[in-house]
Scaffold this motif. Structure first.
Motif, short mmCIF file in Angstrom:
data_model
loop_
_atom_site.label_atom_id
_atom_site.label_comp_id
_atom_site.label_asym_id
_atom_site.label_seq_id
_atom_site.Cartn_x
_atom_site.Cartn_y
_atom_site.Cartn_z
N VAL A 407 1.01 -0.71 0.06
CA VAL A 407 -0.09 0.17 -0.12
C VAL A 407 0.95 1.07 -0.07
CG1 VAL A 407 -1.61 1.14 1.68
CG2 VAL A 407 -2.40 -0.99 0.54
N TYR A 411 0.97 3.84 -3.32
CA TYR A 411 0.38 5.30 -2.75
C TYR A 411 2.29 6.44 -3.53
CZ TYR A 411 -0.11 9.55 -0.08
OH TYR A 411 0.26 10.97 0.29
N ASN A 412 3.47 5.76 -2.88
CA ASN A 412 4.00 6.83 -2.95
C ASN A 412 4.23 7.11 -4.29
OD1 ASN A 412 4.86 7.83 -0.22
ND2 ASN A 412 5.76 5.53 -0.40
N ARG A 415 1.74 9.22 -6.13
CA ARG A 415 1.66 10.91 -5.82
C ARG A 415 3.25 11.61 -6.03
NH1 ARG A 415 3.84 11.23 0.66
NH2 ARG A 415 5.21 10.00 -0.10
N PHE A 423 -5.42 9.98 -1.38
CA PHE A 423 -5.48 8.68 -1.80
C PHE A 423 -6.26 7.69 -1.14
CE2 PHE A 423 -3.14 4.84 -2.32
CZ PHE A 423 -2.34 4.54 -3.61
N LEU A 425 -7.49 3.96 -1.27
CA LEU A 425 -7.43 2.28 -2.15
C LEU A 425 -8.24 1.19 -0.87
CD1 LEU A 425 -5.65 0.88 -4.29
CD2 LEU A 425 -4.25 0.49 -2.35
N ALA A 439 -5.78 1.85 2.40
CA ALA A 439 -5.12 2.99 2.93
C ALA A 439 -6.40 4.30 2.80
CB ALA A 439 -4.16 2.55 1.44
N TYR A 440 -5.97 4.84 3.11
CA TYR A 440 -6.83 6.46 3.09
C TYR A 440 -5.77 7.58 4.15
CZ TYR A 440 -10.15 10.30 4.09
OH TYR A 440 -11.01 11.57 3.76
N TYR A 441 -5.13 8.09 2.17
CA TYR A 441 -4.07 9.14 3.13
C TYR A 441 -4.96 10.66 2.24
CZ TYR A 441 -0.43 6.08 3.07
OH TYR A 441 0.79 4.90 3.29
N LEU A 446 -1.76 9.31 7.15
CA LEU A 446 -2.50 7.72 7.43
C LEU A 446 -3.83 8.60 7.75
CD1 LEU A 446 -2.66 5.65 5.59
CD2 LEU A 446 -1.33 4.67 7.92
N CYS A 512 -9.92 2.13 -6.71
CA CYS A 512 -8.48 2.99 -6.39
C CYS A 512 -9.16 4.84 -6.55
CB CYS A 512 -6.86 2.89 -7.65
SG CYS A 512 -5.91 3.94 -6.98
N ILE A 514 -7.62 8.79 -6.37
CA ILE A 514 -7.38 10.28 -6.38
C ILE A 514 -7.57 11.49 -6.34
CG2 ILE A 514 -4.80 8.66 -7.24
CD1 ILE A 514 -4.93 10.52 -9.76
#
Length: 740
Positions: A407, A411-412, A415, A423, A425, A439-441, A446, A512, A514
């Protein structure tokens, strides 16, 4: 080849006829069935007719199960479930779910097996079928029976019977199945002490024409009858049925003989029968080679060991003690081996699935590359660089199976190449009807994960899930939808968003998204980049989730094993006590007296045995009732235990109204005082007994003691004679015998 199993006959059958005849014939003669299937696979119809091929392959899966080739059966059944579902051959779908469940159970994957059996029931219910439902319920019952869950076992055997009977006698192998289910139910009723229901089952079975019942089912029936006669204490009848079973099985099937012998010996021990009753059968087990005794008979080895100790053959006792340890070590090794094989099996299934998925993903990649090349005829170098970038990013994302690492990597990477403030997922969980975030950024932080109902009437994620297509604020066709959703979610600051489904093959495994605060920031190039990255992203997420799921299953198995160990230890503690009086059971006394007498041999102390019997107890029961009699037994047991505990002795219920005690290091006067104390304390309870010459409940006691290392059986015999003398001389007294 078996009479009637002519390949031409099956080639000319339609699908329904194949279902009715092929599997039944193959089950009846597996070796000839394998030859038949090899011939049918050479037929042109096998190549041309998908339904015919599915029927033949299902019969092959059945044979894999019969010959214990589970590692071949499992992948074939999984494939057949997919094929037969696509072909809408619902009867074969049920059959293959059942075969898959049985294979999983054989490999020790009980949770997966249970899930498969419930899938049989679900599939049959959805498509108006019934033929496999009773079999599935019977298999579920057998699964719970392995773990001694008697109530669950009873429930599902009842369901199997009710389902089979509701379908009528026209079902395949109806009479074999109904007799088998009744026989299985009979054993559970015995365990549940519901013996009054058993005669009704016998009456039903006796109305069946046994010419219509398979040989294996007859064996199961007579085995159940043997079981019942142990529970009603007709041991000679039970023994007669044991020899009838051995005669039915014959000499060819050594495994069946061994299982029946093991059951017989276990029941003899369970009901604490004298060795004289089953010594011959114990010695029959001893005559088998170690390799023939198999996994199940460490128990019988222990029985033999105790028998030789009982008759004083110390040499053979020690030899069998070593064999028993070897059996237990081998059994532990077998458990470890099966666990390892189960893990390898799951891993192979995952790897095989991933190989198929990799091919499908590669095809998708090639399509994407071709589309990119067409769109960019004048930018070949740019396209090449883009492909290299995607491949490199894909390798980075798929380099780990750890869910958190995957995850973070996804993300990285996104980004670095796309503008994002948020972001998210998600993974789909259709069985729970939810979409769950992994994942929830937001702004690089996070946030707490969340779940979404798949059936929600609005929402970007549910719309993307239902349509299984990318949704973007740049897509004019979704302008009204996005405007409406943004108005519902008034607190959101995001003005641009992309929602993309993640598929592996034809399965939607996740979503997903963004998002950015800037309006109109996402271009077609951004969307194209995400679409090209999607196959790698899907593979990375799918692999990580599967790895996490497998780890969860492993931990679940370990937890189950620990719980079973704890339950077994609890059962062992419970089994050491008599259920009514809560004093030691005879089985526990036999174990402890052996240790006590070994101590006496080493220390040179005296050893004494007390036999105690409640006077006129049958008349008490007849006069005051059995419930009141039970209370007398409890009170007498308490007095005996308290007195024996004061001299560090042993006490137990020997059977019925008779009790036994043992202690060491006392002289004759001490033994007499101990016996008289027990008599006096029970007399002082003043439990009314109008048919007793003393007007209340009393006990008679016989004591034998010696300092010359007598055998336990000799002490018991002498103490019993003294008990008889106490009875004959007026009861409520102590008689003692000293041997020097």
């Amino acid at each position: 080849m078996r009479c009637g199993m002519v390949s031409k006959n099956y080639v000319e059958m339609n699908v329904e006829e194949l279902y009715q005849h092929l599997i039944t014939d193959v089950m009846a003669a597996p070796s000839q069935g394998r030859e038949l299937l090899d011939i049918l696979k050479e037929e042109q119809r096998y190549q041309d007719d998908f339904q015919f091929r599915a029927s033949i392959d299902t019969a092959s899966a059945l044979l894999f199960g019969i010959f214990s080739e589970t590692k071949k059966a499992i992948p074939l059944c999984i494939e057949l479930i997919e094929r037969t579902t696509a072909l809408q051959m619902w009867q074969l779908v049920s059959t293959n779910w059942n075969l898959l469940g049985t294979a999983y159970v054989a490999e020790g994957l009980y949770e997966r097996g249970l899930e498969c059996y419930h899938n049989v029931v679900r599939n049959e219910k959805e498509h108006g079928l019934i033929a496999m439902t009773s079999i599935a319920y019977n298999n579920i019952a057998m699964l719970y029976d392995n773990f001694k869950q008697n109530d669950k076992t009873y429930y599902y055997f009842r369901k199997a019977i009710e389902t089979l009977e509701s379908g009528g006698v026209e079902q395949p192998r109806y009479y074999s199945k109904i007799v088998l289910y009744w026989s299985n139910l009979l054993k559970i009723l015995c365990r549940l002490q519901r013996l009054e229901e058993v005669p009704d089952i016998f009456e039903k079975i006796n109305r069946v024409d046994f010419e219509l019942v398979s040989h294996e089912t007859r064996i199961a029936y007579y085995s159940a009858r043997m079981y019942y006669f142990f529970y009603v204490e007709q041991y000679d009848e039970a023994k007669s049925l044991y020899y009838r079973l051995i005669e039915m099985i014959g000499n060819e099937n050594s495994l069946y003989r061994l299982v029946v012998l093991g059951n017989f010996l276990e029941l003899c021990n369970q009901f604490q029968l004298d060795y004289d009753f089953y010594a011959k059968e114990l010695l029959e087990f001893e005559s088998l080679q170690k390799c023939e005794r198999g996994w199940a008979n460490a128990y019988a080895c222990m029985g033999l060991r105790n028998y030789y100790k009982h008759i004083g053959n110390q040499e053979r006792f020690h030899e069998l003690s070593e064999e028993y340890i070897e059996f237990m070590e081998q059994d532990a090794e077998d458990v470890r081996r099966r666990q390892c094989e189960s893990l390898l099996l799951v891993e192979n299934l995952l790897l095989n699935t991933e190989e198929v998925q990799a091919v499908m993903t590669k095809n998708t990649e090639l399509q994407l590359i071709a589309q990119e090349a067409i769109r960019n005829k004048n930018s070949l170098q740019e396209a090449y660089d883009r492909i290299e970038l995607i491949n490199e990013l894909g390798r980075k994302m798929t380099a780990s199976l750890n869910l958190d690492e995957v995850v973070a990597s996804i993300y990285n990477i996104i980004r670095m190449h796309l503008p994002i403030d948020v972001f998210i997922l998600m993974v789909t969980e259709p069985e729970k009807e939810i979409i769950r975030s992994v994942a929830y950024y937001q702004d690089g932080v996070l946030e707490t994960n969340f779940c979404i109902d798949m059936n929600a009437s609005h929402g970007f994620f549910t719309e993307c899930y239902r349509k299984n297509r990318l949704i973007s604020t740049a897509d004019a066709s979704y302008a009204d939808f996005l405007k409406r959703e943004l108005s519902i979610q008034k607190k959101t600051e995001m003005q641009s968003a992309i929602y993309m489904p993640l598929n592996v093959g034809d399965k939607l495994i996740g979503l997903c998204s963004i998002q950015d605060r800037s309006e109109g920031i996402y271009s077609e190039e951004h969307i194209s980049f995400l679409e090209e990255l999607a196959p790698y992203l899907s593979i990375a997420l799918n692999n990580a989730v599967r790895s996490w799921t497998l780890e969860e299953e492993i931990q679940s198995h370990l937890k189950t094993q620990a719980e079973l160990k704890t339950a077994n230890e609890k059962l062992e503690r419970i089994s050491s006590l008599d259920g009514l009086t809560q004093i030691s059971s005879r089985r526990d006394f036999d174990i402890r007296i052996s240790k006590l007498l070994e101590h006496v041999q080493e220390s040179g102390e005296s050893a004494g045995m007390l036999m105690m019997d409640i006077d006129n107890f049958k008349m008490y029961n007849d006069t005051y009732g059995h419930l009141q009699g039970d209370e007398v037994l409890k009170a007498v047991a308490r007095i005996i235990r308290e007195n024996m505990d004061r001299v560090n002795g042993l006490s137990a219920r020997f059977g019925g109204e008779e009790f036994i005690g043992a202690c060491t290091g006392l002289n004759k006067e001490d033994y007499i005082k101990l016996g008289e104390s027990i008599c006096r304390d029970i007399f002082n309870l003043k439990i009314a007994h109008r048919l007793s010459e003393y007007g209340c409940v009393t006990v008679s006691i016989g004591i034998a003691f010696s300092d010359c290392n007598l055998q336990r059986s000799e002490l018991m015999r002498l103490a019993d004679e003294e008990l008889y003398r106490s009875k004959s001389e007026g009861k409520n007294r102590v008689s003692i015998c000293e041997l020097k």
